[in-house]
Scaffold this active site. Structure first.
Site, short mmCIF file in Angstrom:
data_model
loop_
_atom_site.label_atom_id
_atom_site.label_comp_id
_atom_site.label_asym_id
_atom_site.label_seq_id
_atom_site.Cartn_x
_atom_site.Cartn_y
_atom_site.Cartn_z
N HIS A 37 16.79 49.56 -9.17
CA HIS A 37 16.51 48.90 -7.90
C HIS A 37 15.28 48.01 -8.09
CE1 HIS A 37 16.34 48.20 -3.66
NE2 HIS A 37 15.28 48.96 -3.43
N SER A 68 18.31 47.27 0.55
CA SER A 68 18.80 48.53 0.03
C SER A 68 19.73 49.15 1.05
CB SER A 68 17.63 49.49 -0.25
OG SER A 68 18.10 50.78 -0.58
N CYS A 82 19.97 43.79 -4.04
CA CYS A 82 18.51 43.85 -4.12
C CYS A 82 17.90 42.72 -4.95
CB CYS A 82 18.06 45.20 -4.65
SG CYS A 82 18.69 45.65 -6.29
#
Length: 318
Positions: free
Chosen positions: A189, A206, A154
């Site tokens: 994330h 993702s 990510c």
């Protein structure tokens, strides 16, 4: 090669309230510890610091780690490494944008290119991304990602998306980071938020489709944040914090650093109305400053946003 963990505690920050903090004059101290995004669902992973080609130590350690985490273990590794007829992997084509290409289509093309690179499941991050590097250095990393055409995680996707969206008229980009919890495991994330023509969306990578790309269709920034929160709920994750950064310069030679957390939201202490209030207050402040400087275009998108380029992709979060 360094072993990085996402389980370390965050640096404590003086907050203006227990619910959120807006840093209007951030400095070097606001840059997050790189370990904040250096994790894979709470699992340790390695970072390649040897460059390319990978040195022997990095190469062998990667295969050793894959053998430990893959269900077929050493059998799978041995079959691949001893095979003399592995299929050729097609190289994704870097998107080229004709001048009349709508912004929504350009963003979709960027996302599809990153999705074609695929998410990195090896347990070794191939590209070292230092979040406190000047933008010009991060752009060099993005060019290396294109050159090597290897799977990415990510954070690498955010840097690549910044590079591929540089110069898009009327498009502003800003990092959005998430901290969630599933059981006792902390997950981190990050995606690249985008704004154009009065609409918000996001680019990213993702394991879960609804935790990466968001089409340019959200009327306000808080709608985008809440949409991500709903996505986390579908996977039984508790979203603990959301951090929104300042808009990123379009100058690829800039020596500015990315401000990763101009606004920090404690999602467990804020109601949904509270989230909307704080996010929209921050959003108005940023847009007002950018309008004053003539950097924000209010032209609407030329065509409706396209659907996500990744559908029905199984796997875990992030």
């Amino acid at each position: 090669m360094a072993l990085t963990s996402g389980m370390t505690d965050e640096k404590k920050t003086n907050l203006t309230s227990p619910r959120c903090a807006i840093l209007r004059n951030p400095d070097q101290s606001q840059i997050e510890d790189e370990e904040e995004v250096g994790e894979e669902n709470g699992v340790l992973f390695y970072v390649n610091k040897s460059g390319f080609p990978l040195n022997d130590k990095t190469w062998e350690r990667m295969w050793h780690h894959v053998a430990k985490i893959h269900p077929d273990g050493n059998k799978m590794v041995t079959e691949i490494r001893n095979s003399k007829e592995l299929p050729r992997v097609p190289l994704p084509v870097v998107p080229v944008f004709p001048t009349n290409t709508a912004i929504t289509d350009r963003l979709w093309m960027v996302q599809k290119y990153m999705s074609d690179l695929q998410y990195n499941h090896t347990g070794t991050q191939f590209f070292e991304i230092r979040k406190n590097r000047p933008l010009t250095g991060l752009i060099d990393s993005a060019k290396e990602i294109i050159r090597e055409a290897l799977p990415i995680k990510c954070l690498e996707a955010v840097i690549l998306a910044i590079h591929l969206t540089n110069g898009m008229p009327g498009v502003e980009r800003f990092p959005v980071s998430f901290k969630s919890q599933f059981g006792s495991t902390v997950h981190r994330h990050v995606v690249l938020g985008v704004y154009c023509g009065g609409r918000y969306g996001a680019l990213g990578m993702s394991r879960r489709e609804d935790l990466m790309y968001k089409p340019l269709e959200f009327k306000c920034l808080s709608d985008l944040v809440i949409d991500y929160e709903e996505s986390y709920k579908r996977y039984l994750h508790v979203l603990k914090k959301v951090k929104i950064g300042y808009p990123v310069s379009h100058d690829p030679h800039s020596y500015e650093c990315i401000y990763w957390k101009a606004l920090t939201l404690n999602m467990t202490k804020l109601s949904q109305d509270g989230v909307r209030k704080e996010v929209e207050k921050y959003s108005r402040e940023v847009r007002a400053k950018m309008k004053t400087s003539g950097l924000v275009s209010e032209r609407p998108p030329l065509v409706p946003p396209p659907s996500s380029p990744r559908k029905d992709t199984p796997g875990r979060l992030n």
